[in-house]
Design a protein around this motif. Structure first.
Motif, PDB file in Angstrom:
ATOM      1  N   MET A  62       0.873  -1.192   0.000  1.00  0.00           N
ATOM      2  CA  MET A  62       0.000   0.000   0.000  1.00  0.00           C
ATOM      3  C   MET A  62       0.898   1.227   0.000  1.00  0.00           C
ATOM      4  O   MET A  62       2.120   1.125   0.126  1.00  0.00           O
ATOM      5  N   THR A  63       0.278   2.387  -0.138  1.00  0.00           N
ATOM      6  CA  THR A  63       1.074   3.622  -0.064  1.00  0.00           C
ATOM      7  C   THR A  63       1.471   3.869   1.383  1.00  0.00           C
ATOM      8  O   THR A  63       0.809   3.396   2.327  1.00  0.00           O
ATOM      9  N   VAL A  64       2.544   4.599   1.562  1.00  0.00           N
ATOM     10  CA  VAL A  64       2.988   4.956   2.911  1.00  0.00           C
ATOM     11  C   VAL A  64       1.909   5.768   3.614  1.00  0.00           C
ATOM     12  O   VAL A  64       1.661   5.604   4.816  1.00  0.00           O
ATOM     13  N   SER A  65       1.200   6.610   2.878  1.00  0.00           N
ATOM     14  CA  SER A  65       0.135   7.429   3.475  1.00  0.00           C
ATOM     15  C   SER A  65      -1.008   6.552   3.988  1.00  0.00           C
ATOM     16  O   SER A  65      -1.559   6.798   5.073  1.00  0.00           O
ATOM     17  N   GLN A  66      -1.368   5.505   3.221  1.00  0.00           N
ATOM     18  CA  GLN A  66      -2.441   4.603   3.670  1.00  0.00           C
ATOM     19  C   GLN A  66      -2.041   3.883   4.956  1.00  0.00           C
ATOM     20  O   GLN A  66      -2.839   3.770   5.901  1.00  0.00           O
ATOM     21  N   LEU A  67      -0.802   3.376   5.006  1.00  0.00           N
ATOM     22  CA  LEU A  67      -0.346   2.682   6.214  1.00  0.00           C
ATOM     23  C   LEU A  67      -0.267   3.650   7.396  1.00  0.00           C
ATOM     24  O   LEU A  67      -0.577   3.283   8.539  1.00  0.00           O
ATOM     25  N   TYR A  68       0.110   4.886   7.123  1.00  0.00           N
ATOM     26  CA  TYR A  68       0.202   5.899   8.185  1.00  0.00           C
ATOM     27  C   TYR A  68      -1.157   6.118   8.846  1.00  0.00           C
ATOM     28  O   TYR A  68      -1.262   6.215  10.077  1.00  0.00           O
TER      29      TYR A  68
END
Length: 843
Positions: free
Chosen positions: A770-776
């Protein structure tokens, strides 16, 4: 030092004795902000090949002067000196004609020699001239070139005055240029004798002030010995005194000018030496006839009778002198006779340059062999004899200077000041770097070459143990052995014997260090690996509460392998200082570490596995020197506060328990036990390594698919562990478990780990992308008020940075984590977004 490729600089420095300095390419200026410094100091830093260069005039270049001629027709007056002295054609088709004077006038920096609007400039000091093959952009029409390539001609005062008289006879006008005060721009006022006697002379003006004062004292009738003793006493009263050799130089310079004043009616110098406040009538003008008569009378009669006969002889002259001047003539004659007698029977007082040259030549004789250090490109190591035994030492070390001092004292009966040896050694160092010198690895205590381990005991006999698969042998001064640098800071009282099959083993050392039972197997292999070379060895970190003997254990391991006067150090704050500290030791033990900055942590990581570190440079960018480091390190602190995963993976922690009062030992008791144990334990370690060499290849082949990050250490540790009688793979398993536990402990430092693990456990698949933003947003979600947990990263950029930092920790928990930029244009993710991929690698 001077760059090895710059042969023209080498020629000017060695053959012509010039103080060569770098010059800018865009204008005629010294390429250094502290340009006035080089009027009184030698430039010893490297000058790159192709760099514009110049020479500083004056005393610093052996009283070098220059006639700067800008018109070809004016050059005709000095053209006959071609082939007699060094001459350069300048970038604007002018000429620079160089000479040397025995002494340079005190108050004048030069002169302008003018005729019909055209000028020749005479420069005496406080000036530099551009040298070939320089080219100044926007100024030079062509590169500077040599047209008379011979050493600089030395002029007597009479010859120099003759050149000026030649210009005057040809209707030139000579305007002398006075030395100016840099703070006011005005001509410097002549100091009174009282000022010279009472002022505290600064470093840059000591020589000129001392020479000026000595000159006045000679003209006042003082004896040489009295002037020399006065100068020595004056020098000792200064805030920054010179050595006595330098004092004698300025007294002798004053004496030479004094004699010249008596023997020559030289106008250029005469006006500069107005030692009696301008009253030149007080100086006798020695008429050749009457002075010759005074000399004969002084040799054959006592003073009273000689004066009586001189008065009678004076009456026969067409222009007789008054009696006061006759007395002065006789005084000068008597003094000259005394000087001749003293010179005949007294030892010769050498010039500073003669003493430097002697020290330089003796240094060359002392050096038997010389190499450049492969791991420190600035360091030159030389082979010399001490106590009839060859040793290798740093050319710039106190040991080499002491050997040079003793050699000169024994062979010549001479004792010189510190500056003589310092300058001689600097020149030796520069000459070595300029030559075609061999580069080799230089070792301190341990060396590993072609599969053979060498251990240097650093005893007085130069004993080295050679450990191969077949045997352990004791060697001395073997030509084929690696080069070991003689250590300066070793304890003389240490028992440096090595005892094989002695009463103590590594297990006794482990017990003395109070290592916990579950850590002893790893600790024992770890300590023996400290004797190895050229492999990355993990940082050893004993830790525990106060009173757990962390420092004693760190010192004990250091003392076992590489004993010094101080076995533990405080860690410097600056990375450059840490690099230099470690480069001088086999093992660096840093005491009482409570925290480590990120920049230091990164540097320690590189140092353990191997790195190249640039050394600090001074005054020039001409040549960069480097330290090549692969070091063994011990750190100790109250708690393992390392929060850098990469550094944790390169370390092994040993938790120590607090010592009960009934079990405590004094430092003296611990030292006594270590002293008794060391010879046997060192011998045991070398024997263990020799046996491990026999099985190393088999062990490597067997476990190569199971190796952690410090792979070479893991193989050696496993081989050593088996030699010590442990089960196969027991060391490897224990080492991997210890690394995993160290990484798990870091999860308290990174709060993002737990929610990431929780998220992965809810997924049915083995990997998540996933994108880093989604995991964040999953790991650190906002609450109803739009706020995030204050202990979590507060923006996605910091979150992405921590994802990279926790990769080693996640790997210990069987997850690989990778952050990358998405470069596809397939609509799955927006191109250019940061993507994180987490894979469960548990079998």
């Amino acid at each position: 030092m001077i760059t090895t490729e710059n042969k023209i600089v080498k020629k000017f420095v060695e053959e012509y004795v010039f103080n060569v300095i770098p010059v800018r390419s865009d204008k005629k200026a010294i390429a250094d902000k502290e340009y006035t410094r080089w009027f009184i100091e030698l430039w010893l830093e490297p000058i790159a090949n192709g760099q514009n260069i110049g020479v500083v005039l004056g005393k610093i270049s052996q009283n070098l002067i220059c006639f700067d001629i800008d018109a070809h027709e004016l050059y005709e007056f000095l053209k006959h000196y071609e082939g007699q002295t060094f001459i350069v054609k300048s970038g604007k088709k002018g000429y620079h004609v160089y000479f040397r004077l025995y002494d340079i006038p005190l108050l004048y920096s030069g002169a302008k020699i003018i005729k019909d609007g055209k000028t020749i400039e005479l420069f005496l000091k406080n000036r530099f001239m551009v040298l070939p093959p320089s080219f100044i952009v926007g100024y030079s029409e062509q590169a500077y070139e040599i047209i008379s390539d011979v050493p600089v001609k030395q002029l007597s005062r009479t010859e120099f005055d003759g050149i000026l008289k030649m210009f005057l006879d040809n209707k030139f006008k000579i305007e002398k240029t006075k030395v100016t005060d840099s703070s006011t721009g005005k001509s410097k006022a002549r100091k009174s004798t009282n000022d010279l006697e009472t002022e505290d002379w600064a470093v840059g003006i000591r020589y000129d002030n001392g020479r000026d004062l000595a000159l006045r004292q000679f003209h006042s009738g003082w004896e040489y010995e009295k002037i020399e003793q006065y100068a020595i006493n004056k020098n000792s009263s200064l805030t920054a005194p010179a050595d006595n050799d330098h004092v004698i130089e300025w007294v002798q310079a004053g004496q030479r000018i004094y004699k010249g004043n008596l023997e020559s009616d030289n106008g250029f110098f005469k006006s500069t030496e107005d030692f009696l406040n301008g009253n030149q009538d007080d100086i006798p003008k020695p008429d050749a006839v009457i002075f010759e008569k005074a000399m004969k009378l002084a040799e054959t009669c006592d003073k009273k009778e000689a004066l009586k006969e001189l008065v009678e002889f004076n009456k026969t002259l067409d222009a007789p002198y008054n009696n006061i001047k006759l007395e002065k003539f006789l005084a000068v004659a008597i003094k000259q006779i005394k000087d001749k007698i003293n010179k005949r029977f007294a030892p010769k007082k050498e010039k500073g340059t003669e003493r430097q040259m002697r020290a330089f030549q003796v240094g060359r004789e002392v050096i038997q062999e010389q190499v450049r250090n492969e791991n420190d490109t600035e360091q030159v190591v030389v082979k010399v004899f001490r106590n009839d035994r060859p040793i290798w030492t740093d050319l710039k070390s106190p040991s080499f200077e002491q050997i040079l001092r003793v050699k000169i004292q024994n062979d010549f009966g001479a004792i010189h000041g510190d500056s003589i040896y310092r300058d001689a050694i600097k020149n030796l160092h520069a000459q070595v770097l300029l030559g075609d010198i061999e580069t080799k690895k230089i070792y301190k205590v341990c060396a590993m070459e072609e599969g053979i381990l060498y251990y240097n005991t650093n005893d007085e006999q130069g004993t080295i143990y050679k450990v191969s698969k077949d045997e352990i042998t004791k060697i001395h001064d073997d030509e084929s052995q690696p080069i070991f640098l003689k250590k300066q800071n070793i304890q003389a009282q240490i028992n440096r014997d090595v005892q094989f099959d002695g009463p103590f083993t590594i297990k006794d050392f482990s017990k003395l260090c109070r290592i916990q039972e579950h850590d002893r197997m790893i600790f024992e292999s770890h300590v023996i690996c400290e004797f190895l070379k050229n492999i990355p060895v993990p940082i050893m970190i004993p830790h525990g509460e106060q009173g757990s003997a962390k420092t004693s254990i760190s010192n004990g391991v250091k003392y076992l392998v590489d004993p010094e006067i101080e076995n533990s150090l405080s860690m410097p704050e600056d990375v450059d200082d840490i690099a230099v500290t470690m480069s001088k030791r086999e093992i660096s033990s840093f005491d009482n570490i409570d925290q480590i900055k990120k920049i230091v942590s990164d540097f320690l990581c590189r140092t353990v596995t191997g790195t190249q570190h640039p050394k600090r440079k001074l005054y020039t960018d001409g040549e960069e020197f480097n330290l090549i480091l692969k070091e063994k390190i011990i750190l100790n602190g109250i708690t393992p506060s390392l929060d850098q995963p990469d550094l944790v993976e390169r370390s092994i922690f040993y938790e120590l328990l607090k010592i009960e009062k009934t079990e405590r030992m004094t430092d003296a008791e611990v030292s006594e036990k270590l002293d008794a144990m060391r010879p046997s334990v060192v011998g045991f370690a070398l024997q263990t390594i020799q046996k491990a060499m026999l099985i190393f290849d088999d062990v490597n082949e067997e476990i190569k698919k199971q190796l952690p990050r410090m792979a070479s250490f893991a193989v050696w540790g496993e081989a050593i562990s088996r030699v010590l009688g442990n089960e196969d793979n027991k060391f490897l398993d224990a080492y991997c478990d210890k690394l995993e536990m160290s990484n798990l402990n870091l999860s308290e430092e990174y709060l993002i780990i737990t929610p990431i693990l929780n998220h992965m456990q809810t997924k049915l698949t083995q990997d998540v992308t996933m994108t880093v933003s989604q995991l964040y947003e999953i790991v650190a979600p906002q609450n109803d008020y739009g706020k995030r947990n204050s202990e979590m990263p507060q923006d996605v950029r910091l979150f992405g940075k921590q994802l990279k930092q926790i990769a080693p920790v996640m790997r210990a928990m069987n997850y690989d984590i990778e952050v990358s930029t998405y470069n596809k244009n397939d609509g799955v993710f927006v191109r250019g977004n940061k993507i994180v991929k987490i894979v469960n690698v548990c079998e």
